[in-house]
Design a protein around this motif. Structure first.
Motif, short mmCIF file in Angstrom:
data_model
loop_
_atom_site.label_atom_id
_atom_site.label_comp_id
_atom_site.label_asym_id
_atom_site.label_seq_id
_atom_site.Cartn_x
_atom_site.Cartn_y
_atom_site.Cartn_z
N GLU A 132 0.34 -1.16 -0.08
CA GLU A 132 -0.08 -0.04 -0.25
C GLU A 132 0.93 0.94 0.37
O GLU A 132 0.66 2.02 -0.40
N ILE A 133 2.09 1.53 0.72
CA ILE A 133 2.94 2.48 0.64
C ILE A 133 3.19 2.77 -0.77
O ILE A 133 3.28 3.50 -1.30
N GLY A 134 3.54 1.48 -1.25
CA GLY A 134 4.25 1.62 -3.08
C GLY A 134 3.30 2.40 -3.44
O GLY A 134 3.51 3.16 -4.27
N GLU A 135 1.84 1.94 -3.51
CA GLU A 135 1.00 2.84 -4.74
C GLU A 135 0.66 3.53 -3.98
O GLU A 135 0.46 4.68 -4.84
N ARG A 136 1.08 4.04 -2.50
CA ARG A 136 0.59 5.48 -2.11
C ARG A 136 1.93 6.63 -2.90
O ARG A 136 1.51 7.86 -3.22
N VAL A 137 2.55 6.78 -3.25
CA VAL A 137 3.56 6.93 -3.96
C VAL A 137 4.57 6.47 -5.14
O VAL A 137 5.40 7.08 -5.75
N GLY A 138 3.06 6.28 -5.96
CA GLY A 138 2.60 5.96 -7.24
C GLY A 138 3.53 4.47 -8.24
O GLY A 138 3.60 5.23 -9.72
#
Length: 290
Positions: A257-263
């Protein structure tokens, strides 16, 4: 010489006037002198080169550099100035301000001459600098001089911090003088930088950013790198990874999810990019948290 280790010693800090006809005969200094022309006009000769100093001008006299100062006008010259060592040395408190030419320097005084560090990288400052924004520099210099002469506790410590701010401003002004094209596009570049800092969830292209700056892609990349030390895409990637690192260390949000939050579209793409910047996978910082 590493500018991050800067530890200046302020020897003298004065705001005084040279009356009409006042002459400081040719001399050499053991240290540096930073002189600002606030009012009036002076004839300043440095290593046989003549300058006609006027308000807003800065002169940086360097160790062993022959120079003289003459007020040939009809009004006083107000010249706030400081003498300093760029890096503190054990004998810094003992070194005096020189008013003598080189051939009159006593043998025991020869060891007082500082190495000229300002003429070489990373500073590379000339003797004469014309400021774009003299009022900001002037205020910083006068504040330093005022506090130094109050004689308050920790005055030298305050002077160090004030000098570093002043010195940084001077270095920036000189860089803009050397790169006028950079200065003229500064608002566009900072606008893009601000945008990058607030779009950490997106994968942006150079073409988008160059269009925002109203510049060609090639010229935009060149200016951005010259201004901030890295390309715009790498700067954006570093900002995204830094935000991800915060979330990894201080929250329990899953790495995907963190990876998704930073694109990043996948944990694999996120991990590759993270390792490229940090040298370790994202899980390294999650394990440090425990």
């Amino acid at each position: 010489m590493d500018p991050n280790g800067l530890s200046p010693y302020i020897r003298v800090a004065l705001d005084n006037e040279l009356i009409p006809g006042w002459l400081i005969k040719e001399r050499v200094l053991f240290d540096y002198e930073l002189l600002y022309i606030k009012e009036g006009a002076a004839r300043i000769t440095v290593m046989d080169e003549v300058y006609h100093g006027k308000p807003g001008d800065i002169f940086l006299f360097k160790p062993k550099q022959r120079h003289s100062i003459l007020n040939r006008g009809a009004v006083p010259v107000r010249q706030p100035h400081i003498h300093f060592d760029l890096y503190y040395q054990p004998d810094s408190p003992d070194v005096k301000v020189s008013f003598k030419p080189l051939n009159e320097i006593a043998p025991h005084e020869m060891s007082w001459f500082r190495e000229d560090l300002c003429s070489a990288p990373p500073f590379e400052l000339p003797t004469y600098i014309r400021l774009h924004n003299p009022l900001a520099f002037e205020k910083m210099l006068l504040d330093l001089i005022h506090d130094y002469n109050l004689g308050l506790p920790y005055g030298q410590l305050y002077a160090k911090g004030a000098f570093i701010r002043l010195w940084t401003h001077l270095l920036r002004e000189h860089q803009w003088n050397q790169n006028s094209h950079l200065h003229s596009h500064w608002l566009q570049l900072t606008k893009v930088k601000h945008y990058l800092n607030h779009r950490l969830d997106a994968d942006l292209s150079v073409e988008q950013l160059a269009e925002m700056a109203n510049l060609s892609s090639y010229y935009f990349i060149h200016l951005f790198k010259q201004a901030f030390g890295v390309s715009p895409i790498r700067y954006h990637l570093m900002a995204r990874i830094e935000k991800a690192k915060e979330w990894i260390q201080f929250t329990d949000i899953p790495l995907t999810e963190i990876g998704e939050r930073v694109g990043f579209g996948s944990i694999h793409a996120f991990s590759r990019a993270f390792k490229k910047i940090e040298g370790v996978p994202p899980s390294f910082y999650r394990s440090k948290k425990k």
